[in-house]
Scaffold this active site. Sequence first.
Site, PDB file in Angstrom:
ATOM      1  N   TYR A  26      -3.682   2.398  -1.439  1.00  0.00           N
ATOM      2  CA  TYR A  26      -4.057   0.679  -1.815  1.00  0.00           C
ATOM      3  C   TYR A  26      -4.016   1.811  -3.596  1.00  0.00           C
ATOM      4  CZ  TYR A  26      -3.506  -3.548   0.254  1.00  0.00           C
ATOM      5  OH  TYR A  26      -2.561  -4.950  -0.017  1.00  0.00           O
TER       6      TYR A  26
ATOM      7  N   ASP B 245     -14.178   1.611   0.723  1.00  0.00           N
ATOM      8  CA  ASP B 245     -13.411   2.674  -0.503  1.00  0.00           C
ATOM      9  C   ASP B 245     -14.452   3.542  -1.093  1.00  0.00           C
ATOM     10  OD1 ASP B 245     -10.882   2.068   0.594  1.00  0.00           O
ATOM     11  OD2 ASP B 245     -10.780   0.431  -0.477  1.00  0.00           O
TER      12      ASP B 245
END
Lengths: 690, 690
Positions: free
Chosen positions: A417, A329
């Site tokens: 998320y 990420d």
Amino acid sequence: MIPPLLAVLLVTAAGTVSCSPRRHPLDPLSAVELTAVRSAVLASPLVPDRPISFHYVGLDEPDKADVLSYASSSSRRRPVLPRRAFVVARAGGRSHELRVDVTNTSAPSVASHAVHRGAGFPRFTTEEMAAAAGLPPSYPPFVESVRRRGLNVSDVGCGVFSMGWFGGEAGHHQAGGGRLTKMQCFVLGAATANFYARPVEGVTLVVDLDRMAVVGYRDRVVHPVPEAEGTDYRAAKVGPPFTGPVTAPGVVVQPEGSGVKIDGRVVRWANWEFHVGFDVRASTVISMASVYDGDAGTRRQVLYRGFVSEIFVPYMDPEEEWYFHVFMDAGDYGLGVSAFPLQPGADCPANAIYMDGLYANADGRPVKAENAICVFERYAGDVAWRHTEAGVPGQLITEVRPDVTLVVRTVVSAGNYDYTFDWEFKTAGSIKCVVSLSGILEMKATSYTHVNQIKEDAHGTLLAANTVGVYHDHFVTYHLDLDVDGTENSFVKNTITPMRNTGDPATGGADTPRRSYWTVRREVAETEADGQVNINSSGGPADLLFVNPSKKTSVGNEVGYRLVPAGATASSLLADDDYPQRRASYSKKQVWVTPYDKSEKWASGLYAEQSTGDDSLAAWSRRNRRIKEEDIVLWYTLGVHHLPYQEDFPVMPTVSGAFELRPSNFFERNPLIRAKPPSNANFPNCSCHI
Amino acid sequence: MIPPLLAVLLVTAAGTVSCSPRRHPLDPLSAVELTAVRSAVLASPLVPDRPISFHYVGLDEPDKADVLSYASSSSRRRPVLPRRAFVVARAGGRSHELRVDVTNTSAPSVASHAVHRGAGFPRFTTEEMAAAAGLPPSYPPFVESVRRRGLNVSDVGCGVFSMGWFGGEAGHHQAGGGRLTKMQCFVLGAATANFYARPVEGVTLVVDLDRMAVVGYRDRVVHPVPEAEGTDYRAAKVGPPFTGPVTAPGVVVQPEGSGVKIDGRVVRWANWEFHVGFDVRASTVISMASVYDGDAGTRRQVLYRGFVSEIFVPYMDPEEEWYFHVFMDAGDYGLGVSAFPLQPGADCPANAIYMDGLYANADGRPVKAENAICVFERYAGDVAWRHTEAGVPGQLITEVRPDVTLVVRTVVSAGNYDYTFDWEFKTAGSIKCVVSLSGILEMKATSYTHVNQIKEDAHGTLLAANTVGVYHDHFVTYHLDLDVDGTENSFVKNTITPMRNTGDPATGGADTPRRSYWTVRREVAETEADGQVNINSSGGPADLLFVNPSKKTSVGNEVGYRLVPAGATASSLLADDDYPQRRASYSKKQVWVTPYDKSEKWASGLYAEQSTGDDSLAAWSRRNRRIKEEDIVLWYTLGVHHLPYQEDFPVMPTVSGAFELRPSNFFERNPLIRAKPPSNANFPNCSCHI
């Protein structure tokens, strides 16, 4: 005596950092500096190709020795440290690395330039992901796939999924070659904001981001798109009526005002002082955290620099549409760019102070990450220390010190998320890092509507009809450049070791019927190989410490800080020879210790997107450098194996993991023993007028 | 609209349980009932010997089926359940077990009687420990030892330390035989309240508690008594000035008042309802916790009964004065009797409501454990769930639900240690149990004043001159009678299992370059042997669940709750054949599952003091009973290896460990998805007038 209304309002109203002309050498690049960086790069003959897109612009921090010397000088005698940017820009199909001096923002200059020749690419920019999203609707095979599923093209949106690296030269940079990515698609539409719950399963595009063109396409399998019903999470869509549990509103009131002082980006609170930076890749960066030692009468260093270096998220479905779902990420997308404004009174309590971040967009222009950080004093009802003594005749002694802590919070919404990152500073000297996971699962559309239809591995949990929440892991890696009371530290493993009592003093035993006990086997790590620990399996439980062997307490213990994991200690279960694991091979051990090297910031390598692992924490550490009595860095990876359950749908209730850096023979004694007891314990006249 | 002052004051002023004529079948025995129990026992010809001392008097709870039937009946049609006490009393050197019916407190009757013939003894009473403390000062050899050390006898106090069991018949009950204990001594004096820091090392007495006489004595070794300087922790002794860190005072204000309703001992809050009991051995007992399911429109069972069953604390020094330092705090001393009044505004925040406990003293008379329990809504600044969505074109969606939880807190001061036990109820359906350790270390006097003098294993850390903090463990065992949506449950181990992708669909692989992934191997435990898990080592990481196989979600998942450990997962490292380990052999595995048996409450056995392990969790479980689709009980042991550090001196900063019981396919979806968003996020006019 107290102007309470004002006190509270001041804190709330301040709501941001006070303006200060004094800058700190670790301050992130300002808007003026970012603009100057852009000008310098655009003006540089070293990058002749157009267009230029800025993938990373961050502070090229001064040398540590210079920063420490700056910090220890009196404010009038502080040296002027250079202000420099490190830039990764794409132009002409190449990744250019530049260092740009912006000490004088009117005359910025490129100090160094290189073209990256190795594997991997810099993070995707928001702008190119948006541009890529425009490609599929005008790509006829895609339009046909969508129509075949009975969907409207205008209701379908596609996102960029890194294709990772699965062998060969695919992930390697080739001058003029394509920078490819995969794209997958979801039904957007008005019916729900939760498009993750409505995948157009089976369709995968390959896009060349440098040419911005579709170069590959596959429509392999058709599954029903799960229904929108029950997937939305927006208050306006789920109610009224709001049939969920109801709790009474509550708010923390500080009758004497806030205890936090912020000067520029330096935060002072209780016995702590630290600097709060921001980076487009790491999001929040904590620097130069030091704690005041009341007994010694001095301020003592603890953490030079700490930040989240990577979040590695491999999914556990080997099928065609899922095998490459392996995210880095920070490296693929950037955590700072995903640190959206915190919602006052919900993400952070009412007494929070907000700070901004700043980064460069693809065009190199400054973008404000407004309210990306909040700082608040936490009154959670916990106890810092206590004792009730019933053993002194005629007395019942009770002494309690309630715990108030300071939290620096950032929430990173990495697509589906949401990671809430807390740096919690405790008056007892601990720094606790908490990661709280919420947000939305990655879901796979399936023909299954009931568990009893499933005959083979579904690679996840059936959450709702036609909806599987796919198994995956989260590995959050912290870069923690601890400087425990100075830069020269050693890494100590205090292994708890079972012992047998022989019962015979002649053989070193005690003449008692006790047959066993444990003791502590102390081992000082010599080189990096000794600094790698899987805390669940390496030779039994241990206390892991950073100590300063040149600083001892009065009775001779080396001053130290130790790592105390608190849940979320999973490590990777992928095969060592599997491509995702080779790229993040550090994820098999929670603890790594390396000698400090300013260039070693990103556990997954500077070019994480499609990386091969040749520039990564594990690769650096293979040199097996000396880490004893050196300036060393702790890397800690917090891990979660995520088996979804229906409660995680449509948005997950928070799951947290944490670790604490806890003073361990750092102080001569409990640093809170001389803290004043609470005086107005009941605040009897507290009230709230609405 | 809001009467805010009143709202807050009401909560604070209420400060205790509302009086209610309606009783709950699991209510602890009332003062009237305890008095009736005493009368019945004293009047019983079955216990002819005098004096009689009451070591345990607790509720002999009605059969579970009857209680559940009571709970499901409408209030008018509820059956009258018998009220009975279970009593362990010592008389004539015997342990008598009696069941006394006090349904009619005017005519209490002994329903059963037995004399214990096995190993072990009931807990020490406060009164006999006080009496024993009076023995040494009149025992000449002790007086001589004290004088030889240059101390005044009047400054020395001695405490009762269970001698444990180290083989042979020593720990077995013998009619008319002695009930022996060891005693060790400390310098009390005015110089410090922290006598634990000032042991009279080397002196051990053996006392017969039934005869109340010294029967053994040893003065083996003389070490200097550590200085009092720096050991006290009382505010009046450490300041002014208070040189510790200063934090701003803060308090939670609830403008609309408390959300907690207490009826008798039944607590209702948000979606939770449960009963708060109290027991002299266990302290707080949570019963019949159920959660309201808004989607289903029903209240659903989660936990029938939960409490701390034992705290096993073995020290790791095999020497003469220390080898027997192996405590079973609940069984040897009782946690309820050590639950002293909580300090308002320090142990619990200002919005806490307090509840009392009640128990019988050695004379059988009721003693109130005032303010032993507090209940408060926790506003810690955490987030229950959130998501920011940047992927919907033209919108930036952020939805956040702040987390408010309900905490039921008890602090047990087991001599030197303070255990804060929190039962935290979450609106998302979780029950989180948190143990926070503070208090004072057990310290050993030594001749060492500096680490460099230590040449052999000191069995601890040199904390200050002449002071070693001895290595030890804490194992806190919870009895958790989960009834997940009904009593018939199964225990499921979802083991996370690495898999190899063959790459070939013909062999079950996926035709992708991905080489590995993990999946979940589901195993339903058949018998107790399958229910024992060391969570750190048994076949890899796993999700451990209690499921109700007869209740399924709409897509067919079995409803369940799972165990989520959060730190403090140590297990015992003692040798299996060592005596302390034989007594607490359950401490090698954190998880045990047994079929429900009303008599199986105490992991260390009913008679834990000097027990041999023949009545204990591990012993019962050796029968290997069926636990599949049965009414089953989860036993979870939270463990800490405690290596002391100087910060733990003179009082330890809190260290916490926790675990969560988390709904897992229990709800159809996130039960908070339809919770109302916070409305008055900033409470802009909150203030505090002092």
